[in-house]
Design a protein around this motif. Structure first.
Motif, short mmCIF file in Angstrom:
data_model
loop_
_atom_site.label_atom_id
_atom_site.label_comp_id
_atom_site.label_asym_id
_atom_site.label_seq_id
_atom_site.Cartn_x
_atom_site.Cartn_y
_atom_site.Cartn_z
N GLY A 266 0.80 -1.21 0.32
CA GLY A 266 0.02 0.07 -0.17
C GLY A 266 0.69 1.44 0.04
O GLY A 266 0.38 2.38 0.40
N THR A 267 2.16 1.20 -0.43
CA THR A 267 3.07 2.37 -0.14
C THR A 267 3.31 3.07 -1.73
O THR A 267 3.63 4.18 -1.87
CB THR A 267 4.41 2.05 0.26
OG1 THR A 267 4.86 0.90 -0.97
CG2 THR A 267 4.34 1.44 1.71
N GLY A 268 2.41 2.49 -2.91
CA GLY A 268 2.54 3.05 -3.96
C GLY A 268 3.82 2.82 -4.76
O GLY A 268 4.21 3.22 -5.98
N PHE A 269 4.68 1.72 -4.09
CA PHE A 269 5.96 1.59 -4.82
C PHE A 269 5.61 0.38 -5.66
O PHE A 269 5.05 -0.88 -5.31
CB PHE A 269 6.89 1.20 -3.60
CG PHE A 269 8.19 0.40 -4.18
CD1 PHE A 269 8.90 1.11 -5.10
CD2 PHE A 269 8.62 -0.64 -3.61
CE1 PHE A 269 10.08 0.49 -5.64
CE2 PHE A 269 9.82 -1.35 -4.22
CZ PHE A 269 10.29 -0.68 -5.16
N ASP A 270 5.91 0.37 -6.98
CA ASP A 270 5.78 -0.94 -7.90
C ASP A 270 7.20 -1.53 -8.02
O ASP A 270 8.18 -0.88 -8.23
CB ASP A 270 5.18 -0.49 -9.11
CG ASP A 270 4.02 0.21 -8.99
OD1 ASP A 270 3.28 0.08 -8.14
OD2 ASP A 270 3.79 0.82 -9.84
N PHE A 271 7.34 -2.96 -8.20
CA PHE A 271 8.48 -3.53 -8.47
C PHE A 271 7.95 -4.92 -8.76
O PHE A 271 7.15 -5.66 -8.10
CB PHE A 271 9.25 -3.63 -7.24
CG PHE A 271 11.05 -3.94 -7.42
CD1 PHE A 271 11.54 -2.94 -7.96
CD2 PHE A 271 11.10 -5.20 -7.43
CE1 PHE A 271 12.83 -3.21 -8.67
CE2 PHE A 271 12.71 -5.52 -8.07
CZ PHE A 271 13.40 -4.64 -8.43
N ASP A 272 8.54 -5.42 -10.04
CA ASP A 272 8.50 -6.80 -10.16
C ASP A 272 9.80 -7.50 -10.77
O ASP A 272 10.59 -6.91 -11.06
CB ASP A 272 7.34 -6.97 -11.38
CG ASP A 272 6.54 -8.24 -11.24
OD1 ASP A 272 7.34 -9.21 -10.46
OD2 ASP A 272 5.84 -8.62 -11.92
N ILE A 273 9.74 -8.90 -10.71
CA ILE A 273 11.16 -9.34 -10.83
C ILE A 273 11.00 -10.50 -11.85
O ILE A 273 10.19 -11.36 -11.80
CB ILE A 273 11.79 -9.93 -9.59
CG1 ILE A 273 12.00 -9.07 -8.60
CG2 ILE A 273 13.12 -11.05 -9.65
CD1 ILE A 273 12.61 -9.36 -7.29
N GLU A 274 11.95 -10.64 -12.86
CA GLU A 274 11.81 -11.65 -13.74
C GLU A 274 13.27 -12.50 -13.74
O GLU A 274 14.19 -11.97 -13.32
CB GLU A 274 11.66 -11.15 -15.08
CG GLU A 274 10.28 -10.87 -15.67
CD GLU A 274 10.71 -10.11 -16.89
OE1 GLU A 274 11.19 -10.51 -17.90
OE2 GLU A 274 9.81 -9.27 -17.15
#
Lengths: 597, 175
Positions: A266-274
């Motif tokens: 819920g902090t607005g931080f987006d991150f994804d890992i591949e």
């Protein structure tokens, strides 16, 4: 969720799985069910315990009993005795080699006593395929703290103050690296985890990924927040199927929990890992080569600058860190930069994971504070040299490092002292050699590796290393000349000064360090046509002791080139210029009449 | 390199210049499906080749040509990748592929003797395959099971602490 009184932790790392630990898990479970104890005790397949020499390992919690060399057939006894009656199975306990007494508590073993597990804190403790167990060990708490309480700059400052340096080999300060990437303006930035562990004999990154994959994901997210990236990529060797599987599971679980993806916590931080897969090229451990490989190209390094932090993956700012470096990040935020900086030596903070291998009693994965001496690592943790032989050298830093000898045993180990001693930290492989190892052959072995793995882009590495290898080969064949040593030294210096990337610049190190420390061995090969360690086949000389030979003809019949002559019941002899030194005769002789020198 | 003729994107598509010759239609389709699952993206070439090798066992020139055609890149580029990375092979493997670890830990514990024994027993060289297609020998750099050195892989199975004298018995376990 069931609450278990007893936990049976079984090592599920690659090493122990190779010796049937998966079957041990199955039979323990079957035995528990048969005894009606499956609600009382739980079997957990964990990551690596480190003590690979004694695998497969089963640890019973809460009493911390450590069983070694467990086979599936032992499962029933462990359940019947230990789980049911609370009695230790004495025959499976580890025996202290010095005092010949059984030791049940891992903390009391020489192998573990001096270790301090920071990067490996969860390996061998939690089920790596279960995110709940990671969270129960304060997993993702560091991420939560960073996202809610720190600005990116403040978080970078914590990493800088901790003094953490890159564990992949170079030893570049991690906080500084992040700061540079943070300061770049770009539409998109990337966080890359370098899991292309190519050093032969090094398996620390693999063990961390197999034993504690979530810690890497968490650290990459923290890094992403600090530098302003929303995409992470893990470049991993295709040769590590188990580590790949566990990462895939971990990424899936983290996504399902909302710990990876959009608006994390819920902090607005987006991150994804591949994941990106390597395909077996040592040079791809070099960060610019790695980036090219991730782009689907040949892994050829590029000239720095521009550094990846300026222009990396797809031309965008990219921060590349190694697995072990990332594994330290969450702890630094949980326990504080000062705590971390309090461990280790003056200029190298924290701990280092080493893979101990070669002619040592306790082969395995260890983590020790920086500044510990080689003597402590090899003789206390490693339990000394196999079969009571004499210590000769330890090779650190893989093909880029050098050999250290007896005179270096009391040198504290850190980034700078190893460099000063003519070797390097590298990723942390430590191969111990004894008196039977020929140092010229070892140098040749490493050069063969480098020649094989050179990408071919720059001439000093492509051609220079090939020439170095040829000279070494010539010496091991007994054709060396007096000029060769000087020639090799000059050539090595030129390669070091002119090669494009880290691979080429460090590749002559095995030659230079053996030349420095074992010059007499080179000279014995060249001038006396002898290999003091008896390894170089071409310099071996087989002969028959007439007083021991009974004339049984067994050797003569085994000789493929008819180099052995003699009448039946008469002493035989070997025609030297016919002998191909295959050693077949020695295996056939029952009277120890054939000798080699 | 401004000339249009040399532009990679202008390379003729595989199917129109005879790529896929020697392959069955279903095999060509299988390769195309793999490429499409990666959106025919040139940047995914290594992943595409991983999948293709998984399906075919090896990457002969005709397979490479189909991949090149689908991605609209020169076949030389695919060949360049296949030969650069040791994980990719242009030779078929045996029914039981043998890989001997030649990492440092295994080397100091005598892996060379295992290679010698295997070569002698199977009468093939490293990189070779037995005439009946049963075994092939390869070397690899470190599986990370250094505690069991010297190590040899047959298929997916790891044989640890291998003694060169017992090679015959180990091979006999594979019918």
């Amino acid at each position: 969720m069931a609450i278990y009184k007893i936990h049976l932790l079984v090592c599920g790392g690659t090493g122990c799985r190779a010796s049937e630990s998966a079957a041990v898990v199955e039979s323990l479970r079957a035995s528990l069910t048969a005894a009606g104890l499956s609600d009382e005790a739980q079997v957990v397949a964990t990551g690596c315990f480190g003590f690979c020499e004694q695998g497969p390992i089963v640890k019973v919690m809460p009493d911390n009993t450590f069983y070694t060399g467990v086979t599936p057939a032992d499962a029933a006894e462990i359940v019947a005795e230990h789980v049911l009656k609370g009695r230790q199975v004495a025959r499976l306990l580890y025996t202290d080699p010095q005092h010949k007494t059984p030791v049940s508590d891992a903390k009391q073993m020489g192998f573990y006593r001096k270790q301090l597990r920071v990067a490996l804190r969860n390996c061998g403790f939690i089920d790596p395929e279960n995110i709940d167990e990671y969270i129960a060990r304060d997993g993702y708490a560091a991420l939560a703290t960073v996202l809610s309480d720190y600005s990116p700059r403040a978080a970078i400052d914590v990493v800088k103050r901790s003094g953490l340096r890159g564990r992949g080999g170079g030893g570049f300060p991690t906080g500084l690296k992040w700061e540079i990437a943070c300061g770049r303006q770009a539409d998109r930035k990337y966080v890359v985890c370098n899991a292309d562990e190519g050093d032969p004999g090094a398996f620390m990154d693999r063990s961390i990924l197999e034993g504690d994959p979530h810690s890497i994901l968490e650290a990459m997210m923290i890094c992403g927040y600090c530098i302003g990236a929303d995409r992470g990529l893990i470049y991993i060797r295709a040769e590590y199927p188990l580590a790949i599987h566990r990462l895939e599971v971990a990424i899936g679980q983290a996504r399902a929990c909302g710990l990876l993806g959009a608006d994390i916590m819920g902090t607005g931080f987006d991150f994804d890992i591949e994941l990106r897969y390597g395909a077996g090229a040592f040079v791809c451990g070099e960060e610019t080569a790695l980036i090219r490989s991730m782009e689907g190209r040949r892994g050829e390094p590029t000239v720095k600058p521009p550094y990846p932090a300026e222009s990396g993956y797809r031309g965008q700012p990219t921060n590349v860190n190694n697995v072990e470096t990332f594994a330290n990040i969450p702890v630094i935020f949980l326990k504080g930069a000062d705590w971390f900086a309090g461990i280790g030596s003056e200029r190298s903070k924290g701990t280092k994971v080493f893979a101990l291998a070669g002619k040592i009693n306790n082969v395995g994965l260890i983590e020790v504070p920086m500044g510990i001496t080689l003597r402590e690592v090899i003789f206390e943790i490693g339990g000394g040299i196999k079969d009571g032989k004499r210590f000769k050298a330890v090779q650190t830093g893989g093909p880029s490092g050098g050999c250290l000898t007896e005179k270096h045993l009391d040198t504290p180990i850190d980034f700078d002292t190893l460099l000063a001693a003519g070797s390097m930290m590298g990723s942390g492989g430590m191969i111990v050699m004894d008196e039977d190892d020929c140092m010229v052959s070892i140098a040749k072995f490493y050069l063969e590796f480098t020649v094989d793995e050179s990408c071919g882009k720059c001439a000093p590495c492509r051609i220079g290393n090939k020439r170095l290898y040829e000279v070494l080969r010539k010496i091991t064949l007994g054709h060396g000349t007096a000029d060769d040593l000087e020639y090799m030294r000059n050539l090595s210096t030129v390669i070091k000064d002119t090669a494009l990337c880290g691979l080429g610049q460090t590749s002559p190190n095995p030659v230079l360090s053996t030349l420095d420390n074992f010059r007499s061995e080179y000279e014995a090969h060249i001038f006396d046509h002898k290999c003091p360690a008896g390894q170089c086949k071409a310099l071996k000389h087989y002969f028959i002791l007439p007083e021991k030979c009974t004339g049984c003809t067994a050797c003569a019949r085994s000789c493929a080139v008819n180099a052995i002559v003699g009448e039946r019941r008469q002493a035989h002899s070997i025609i030297q210029n016919k002998c191909i030194r295959c050693g077949a005769c020695i295996e056939k002789c029952k009277f120890e009449a054939i000798q080699v020198n | 390199m401004d000339s249009v003729n040399y532009n990679e994107r202008e390379a003729p598509a595989g199917s129109s210049n005879g790529a896929g010759a020697g392959l069955k239609a279903c095999q060509v389709q299988a390769i195309k499906n793999i490429c499409q699952s990666f959106h025919n993206d040139e940047g995914e070439l290594i992943n595409i080749l991983h999948k293709t090798q998984e399906a075919f066992g090896y990457l002969p020139p005709e397979v490479q040509a189909v991949v090149a055609g689908e991605l609209r890149i020169p076949a030389a580029k695919v060949y360049g990748i296949v030969t650069f990375y040791t994980f990719f092979t242009m030779q078929p493997k045996g029914k039981y592929p043998i890989s001997v670890c030649l990492g440092t830990a295994c080397y100091v514990r005598g892996s060379e003797k295992i290679v010698e024994a295997l070569k002698k027993e199977l009468d093939i060289d490293i990189g070779g395959i037995t005439p009946d297609g049963k075994f092939s020998i390869d070397s690899l750099r470190c599986v990370g099971a250094c505690g069991l050195a010297p190590v040899m892989l047959i298929g997916d199975r790891v044989h640890g602490r291998v003694d060169a004298l017992h090679i015959k018995d180990i091979l006999a376990q594979y019918p």
